[in-house]
Design a protein around this motif. Structure first.
Motif, PDB file in Angstrom:
ATOM      1  N   PRO A 183       0.840  -4.820   5.567  1.00 50.10           N
ATOM      2  CA  PRO A 183       0.229  -3.896   4.612  1.00 50.10           C
ATOM      3  C   PRO A 183      -0.310  -4.714   3.432  1.00 50.10           C
ATOM      4  O   PRO A 183       0.328  -5.647   2.972  1.00 50.10           O
ATOM      5  CB  PRO A 183       1.412  -3.026   4.152  1.00 50.10           C
TER       6      PRO A 183
ATOM      7  N   GLU B 167       4.067   0.156   6.601  1.00 51.62           N
ATOM      8  CA  GLU B 167       5.116  -0.598   7.262  1.00 51.62           C
ATOM      9  C   GLU B 167       4.526  -1.818   7.958  1.00 51.62           C
ATOM     10  O   GLU B 167       3.482  -1.733   8.596  1.00 51.62           O
ATOM     11  CB  GLU B 167       5.772   0.332   8.292  1.00 51.62           C
ATOM     12  N   ASP B 168       5.208  -2.936   7.836  1.00 45.29           N
ATOM     13  CA  ASP B 168       4.765  -4.128   8.548  1.00 45.29           C
ATOM     14  C   ASP B 168       5.011  -3.946  10.050  1.00 45.29           C
ATOM     15  O   ASP B 168       5.888  -3.186  10.451  1.00 45.29           O
ATOM     16  CB  ASP B 168       5.539  -5.348   8.035  1.00 45.29           C
ATOM     17  N   LEU B 169       4.233  -4.673  10.858  1.00 38.33           N
ATOM     18  CA  LEU B 169       4.325  -4.485  12.308  1.00 38.33           C
ATOM     19  C   LEU B 169       5.705  -4.858  12.826  1.00 38.33           C
ATOM     20  O   LEU B 169       6.326  -4.116  13.583  1.00 38.33           O
ATOM     21  CB  LEU B 169       3.249  -5.308  13.010  1.00 38.33           C
TER      22      LEU B 169
ATOM     23  N   THR C 192      -1.142  -7.624  22.067  1.00 39.96           N
ATOM     24  CA  THR C 192      -1.607  -6.288  21.734  1.00 39.96           C
ATOM     25  C   THR C 192      -2.406  -5.717  22.891  1.00 39.96           C
ATOM     26  O   THR C 192      -3.238  -6.404  23.480  1.00 39.96           O
ATOM     27  CB  THR C 192      -2.431  -6.341  20.446  1.00 39.96           C
TER      28      THR C 192
ATOM     29  N   ARG D 170      -7.093   7.306  20.996  1.00 42.53           N
ATOM     30  CA  ARG D 170      -7.269   5.855  21.042  1.00 42.53           C
ATOM     31  C   ARG D 170      -6.089   5.189  20.353  1.00 42.53           C
ATOM     32  O   ARG D 170      -5.940   5.292  19.133  1.00 42.53           O
ATOM     33  CB  ARG D 170      -8.573   5.448  20.366  1.00 42.53           C
TER      34      ARG D 170
ATOM     35  N   VAL E 277      -3.823   1.615  19.857  1.00 43.75           N
ATOM     36  CA  VAL E 277      -3.635   0.181  19.998  1.00 43.75           C
ATOM     37  C   VAL E 277      -2.147  -0.099  19.840  1.00 43.75           C
ATOM     38  O   VAL E 277      -1.553   0.274  18.828  1.00 43.75           O
ATOM     39  CB  VAL E 277      -4.446  -0.599  18.942  1.00 43.75           C
TER      40      VAL E 277
ATOM     41  N   PRO F 277      -0.552   7.950  11.370  1.00 42.53           N
ATOM     42  CA  PRO F 277      -1.503   7.553  10.325  1.00 42.53           C
ATOM     43  C   PRO F 277      -2.668   6.772  10.899  1.00 42.53           C
ATOM     44  O   PRO F 277      -2.515   6.043  11.874  1.00 42.53           O
ATOM     45  CB  PRO F 277      -0.653   6.687   9.399  1.00 42.53           C
ATOM     46  N   PRO F 278      -3.831   6.939  10.310  1.00 40.43           N
ATOM     47  CA  PRO F 278      -5.026   6.255  10.821  1.00 40.43           C
ATOM     48  C   PRO F 278      -5.099   4.813  10.317  1.00 40.43           C
ATOM     49  O   PRO F 278      -4.917   4.544   9.140  1.00 40.43           O
ATOM     50  CB  PRO F 278      -6.172   7.086  10.251  1.00 40.43           C
ATOM     51  N   PHE F 279      -5.342   3.903  11.235  1.00 37.22           N
ATOM     52  CA  PHE F 279      -5.507   2.492  10.897  1.00 37.22           C
ATOM     53  C   PHE F 279      -6.931   2.073  11.211  1.00 37.22           C
ATOM     54  O   PHE F 279      -7.552   2.604  12.136  1.00 37.22           O
ATOM     55  CB  PHE F 279      -4.584   1.625  11.753  1.00 37.22           C
TER      56      PHE F 279
ATOM     57  N   PRO G 146     -10.914   5.556  13.180  1.00 38.45           N
ATOM     58  CA  PRO G 146      -9.464   5.577  13.008  1.00 38.45           C
ATOM     59  C   PRO G 146      -8.748   5.362  14.335  1.00 38.45           C
ATOM     60  O   PRO G 146      -9.067   5.982  15.348  1.00 38.45           O
ATOM     61  CB  PRO G 146      -9.209   6.986  12.478  1.00 38.45           C
ATOM     62  N   PHE G 147      -7.788   4.463  14.321  1.00 40.39           N
ATOM     63  CA  PHE G 147      -6.958   4.191  15.489  1.00 40.39           C
ATOM     64  C   PHE G 147      -5.529   4.600  15.188  1.00 40.39           C
ATOM     65  O   PHE G 147      -5.095   4.528  14.034  1.00 40.39           O
ATOM     66  CB  PHE G 147      -6.946   2.690  15.807  1.00 40.39           C
TER      67      PHE G 147
ATOM     68  N   PHE H 188       5.098   5.024  16.656  1.00 39.99           N
ATOM     69  CA  PHE H 188       3.990   4.791  15.740  1.00 39.99           C
ATOM     70  C   PHE H 188       4.407   3.933  14.551  1.00 39.99           C
ATOM     71  O   PHE H 188       5.523   4.052  14.046  1.00 39.99           O
ATOM     72  CB  PHE H 188       3.431   6.129  15.253  1.00 39.99           C
ATOM     73  N   VAL H 189       3.488   3.097  14.126  1.00 41.64           N
ATOM     74  CA  VAL H 189       3.701   2.295  12.924  1.00 41.64           C
ATOM     75  C   VAL H 189       3.386   3.161  11.712  1.00 41.64           C
ATOM     76  O   VAL H 189       2.393   3.889  11.714  1.00 41.64           O
ATOM     77  CB  VAL H 189       2.787   1.052  12.940  1.00 41.64           C
ATOM     78  N   LYS H 190       4.239   3.096  10.702  1.00 40.05           N
ATOM     79  CA  LYS H 190       3.989   3.877   9.496  1.00 40.05           C
ATOM     80  C   LYS H 190       2.933   3.188   8.645  1.00 40.05           C
ATOM     81  O   LYS H 190       2.729   1.978   8.735  1.00 40.05           O
ATOM     82  CB  LYS H 190       5.291   4.060   8.720  1.00 40.05           C
ATOM     83  N   ILE H 191       2.315   3.973   7.822  1.00 39.94           N
ATOM     84  CA  ILE H 191       1.121   3.485   7.123  1.00 39.94           C
ATOM     85  C   ILE H 191       1.444   2.353   6.146  1.00 39.94           C
ATOM     86  O   ILE H 191       0.591   1.534   5.831  1.00 39.94           O
ATOM     87  CB  ILE H 191       0.409   4.647   6.393  1.00 39.94           C
TER      88      ILE H 191
ATOM     89  N   ARG I 254      -5.625   0.018   5.074  1.00 39.98           N
ATOM     90  CA  ARG I 254      -4.647  -0.531   6.006  1.00 39.98           C
ATOM     91  C   ARG I 254      -5.380  -0.994   7.263  1.00 39.98           C
ATOM     92  O   ARG I 254      -5.887  -0.173   8.032  1.00 39.98           O
ATOM     93  CB  ARG I 254      -3.599   0.503   6.382  1.00 39.98           C
TER      94      ARG I 254
ATOM     95  N   VAL J  85      -1.821   3.225  15.758  1.00 40.36           N
ATOM     96  CA  VAL J  85      -1.204   1.939  16.060  1.00 40.36           C
ATOM     97  C   VAL J  85       0.276   2.155  16.357  1.00 40.36           C
ATOM     98  O   VAL J  85       0.994   2.767  15.560  1.00 40.36           O
ATOM     99  CB  VAL J  85      -1.382   0.947  14.898  1.00 40.36           C
TER     100      VAL J  85
ATOM    101  N   VAL K 222       0.942  -2.758  19.641  1.00 37.73           N
ATOM    102  CA  VAL K 222       1.376  -4.135  19.434  1.00 37.73           C
ATOM    103  C   VAL K 222       2.739  -4.283  20.105  1.00 37.73           C
ATOM    104  O   VAL K 222       3.701  -3.624  19.716  1.00 37.73           O
ATOM    105  CB  VAL K 222       1.474  -4.474  17.937  1.00 37.73           C
TER     106      VAL K 222
ATOM    107  N   MET L 158       0.863  -1.202   0.000  1.00 41.47           N
ATOM    108  CA  MET L 158       0.000   0.000   0.000  1.00 41.47           C
ATOM    109  C   MET L 158       0.891   1.241   0.000  1.00 41.47           C
ATOM    110  O   MET L 158       1.657   1.481   0.922  1.00 41.47           O
ATOM    111  CB  MET L 158      -0.894  -0.010   1.228  1.00 41.47           C
TER     112      MET L 158
ATOM    113  N   MET M  37     -12.887   6.592  26.839  1.00 44.77           N
ATOM    114  CA  MET M  37     -12.884   7.576  25.749  1.00 44.77           C
ATOM    115  C   MET M  37     -14.263   7.626  25.114  1.00 44.77           C
ATOM    116  O   MET M  37     -14.742   6.661  24.544  1.00 44.77           O
ATOM    117  CB  MET M  37     -11.864   7.176  24.694  1.00 44.77           C
TER     118      MET M  37
ATOM    119  N   GLN N  16      -6.506 -13.823  23.681  1.00 47.80           N
ATOM    120  CA  GLN N  16      -5.860 -13.199  22.526  1.00 47.80           C
ATOM    121  C   GLN N  16      -4.821 -14.122  21.908  1.00 47.80           C
ATOM    122  O   GLN N  16      -4.111 -14.828  22.625  1.00 47.80           O
ATOM    123  CB  GLN N  16      -5.201 -11.878  22.939  1.00 47.80           C
TER     124      GLN N  16
ATOM    125  N   THR O 126      -1.561 -10.503  16.551  1.00 45.55           N
ATOM    126  CA  THR O 126      -2.037  -9.430  15.703  1.00 45.55           C
ATOM    127  C   THR O 126      -1.417  -9.546  14.327  1.00 45.55           C
ATOM    128  O   THR O 126      -0.228  -9.806  14.191  1.00 45.55           O
ATOM    129  CB  THR O 126      -1.719  -8.079  16.368  1.00 45.55           C
TER     130      THR O 126
END
Lengths: 266, 266
Positions: free
Chosen positions: B92, A60-62, A88, A99, A101, B15-17, A16-17, A55-58, B99, A19, A103, A1, B1, B85, B88
């Motif tokens: 991408p 980028e894999d976790l 998580t 908000r 989340v 970025p929003p996930f 929207p979260f 923060f995880v980039k849009i 995403r 991550v 990982v 993506m 929240m 759980q 996760t």
DNA sequence: CCAAAAGTGTTTCCTTTACACCCATGC
DNA sequence: GCATGGGTGTAAAGGAAACACTTTTGG
């Protein structure tokens, strides 16, 4: 993506979260299991200790994000560690700003060069996990929970895999490996039995027969006693996976103090 | 929240996930481990089989979201399952639309009433995990990976906890419990040894001594043979946690076929 | 009566544990 | 020499596996 992609969802249905990843990096230092913490340089929890993360980039894999944070904070290069997902953590309100989340990952490194704050870290330090387990260190967010879970997972994995080797340099003596288990469980193991278990497990193989030659290079400097052979993980060993280690079960029955040799009139 | 909160972050940095949960619900049916799948009623993967799941609400805890999906899809009420759980999954591109980071859960239910499609499910069905392990069912997204991981985790947990009891009604015979292990590993266990192991593990306690009385209520209907006592999980047992079960290790050494009784002249 | 399931007893075998003991080095 | 760590040998204890056997039911 790719960046710049447009989303075709309605934010009302798909909220929207943010991550993030947080990484608990473990190493052995001073014969104790230690975890890398940073002192936060930003609000919230400014000045508190926390796990490295971000923060995880849009696109980028976790795990990639976790590896990036790990490299930034330690200066180590990829591949010199074992990195694995832990779980998580995403309770509403865990971050007062939004908000989030998160990982969580945990990692094993043979050594952690403590870098002065990279990114938003004011400082970094290795901390004995015992300090945290005793509640003597206050951590930001829910990071105490994460560290406790990570320690439990690490202990659990060492019991049935060959992962303990990742706490050692690529080539190590069986004594070094034993000291890993002793540090992680804060216990003492029988050297003779441990020796046999490692040899018979099949997970390790001897690389360099014990010699009197000066142990040069990355080999551990001889200190005292008879020279030891150097071992490494076998080619076929999958570090991560069972079944590898029928070692002495370190936490189970605590070893009794050595008994005196029985007298003849017994 | 609360809903309606405004976010004070810059979408460029954070970025929003989209965050979803997926739940692998396991049960025993026809002496086999089965997982609940739904047939997708929407794009993408319309018509493919997938795990039940959906988007996490902005003010909802992750486990709460998983429990909600589980209840929606099965009609069961909270508390009648074990939910935990798994991990996760957020590569991408795993969802072509946007995403998405998906937090996977796995659950054990004693029985799963298969409800016709709740929500966006066209249909729902229990599927033997063996079908999936053999690659005979094509699943949407990365759900095959999730199911495989969940099966592995379930097997692993049954080995050292008392969780197998969650596949049974609240009160069960030792034979019922044995059949759980036999189904999960597709193996046969020695009834005598299993009997002893359960009794001596301390994780279970006898509730109703075997009687000739008609086993009324939720008790399992007597089929044949000597009546069995009913057992349940002990008060003090933490289902989820070690150490509970020194049962026969089902997957380790496969049991040999019963040997013939040796003849006298042997 | 027979088959099947519950439950107990017992023997055999294998693994783990607790050492004793020898080896090779630094000081 | 002596202390220290590396490495091997071994006897005893404990536990798991195999299986015979008894009990109690349904058909």
């Amino acid at each position: 993506m790719a960046p710049g992609v447009t989303y075709d969802y309605d934010p009302h249905d798909y909220p929207p979260f943010a991550v993030t990843v947080d990484v608990a990096v473990f190493t052995i230092r001073d014969d104790a299991l230690q975890v890398l913490l940073i002192e936060r340089g930003n609000e919230p929890y400014l000045g508190a200790w926390a796990l490295p993360g971000g923060f995880v980039k849009i696109d980028e894999d976790l795990e990639q994000a976790a590896a990036r944070e790990l490299a930034e904070e330690t200066g180590l290069r990829a591949g010199s560690w074992h990195l694995e997902q832990l779980g998580t953590y995403g309770a509403p309100g865990r971050d007062p700003r939004m908000r989030v989340v998160s990982v969580a990952y945990w990692a094993i490194c043979a050594e952690v060069p403590v870098v002065r704050g990279g990114g938003d870290a004011a400082a970094a330090a290795l901390t004995p996990v015992e300090e945290i387990e005793r509640g003597r260190v206050r951590l930001a967010f829910d990071h105490e929970r994460i560290v406790r879970d990570a320690v439990e997972r690490t202990r659990s994995k060492l019991e049935y895999t060959a992962l303990a080797a990742k706490f050692c340099p690529p080539e190590f003596t069986i004594g070094q490996l034993r000291r890993v288990y002793e540090a992680v469980w804060n216990t003492r193991l029988d050297p003779g039995n441990f020796q046999r278990n490692v040899q018979e497990s099949g997970a390790f193989e001897k690389r360099i027969e014990a010699t009197s030659a000066p142990p040069a290079g990355s080999a551990p400097p001889a200190r005292r006693g008879r020279p030891a052979s150097l071992w490494s993980v076998s080619e076929s060993t999958v570090l991560d996976d069972r079944p590898a280690m029928p070692l002495e079960r370190p936490p189970a029955k605590r070893r009794r103090a050595a008994r005196r040799k029985p007298t003849k009139d017994e």
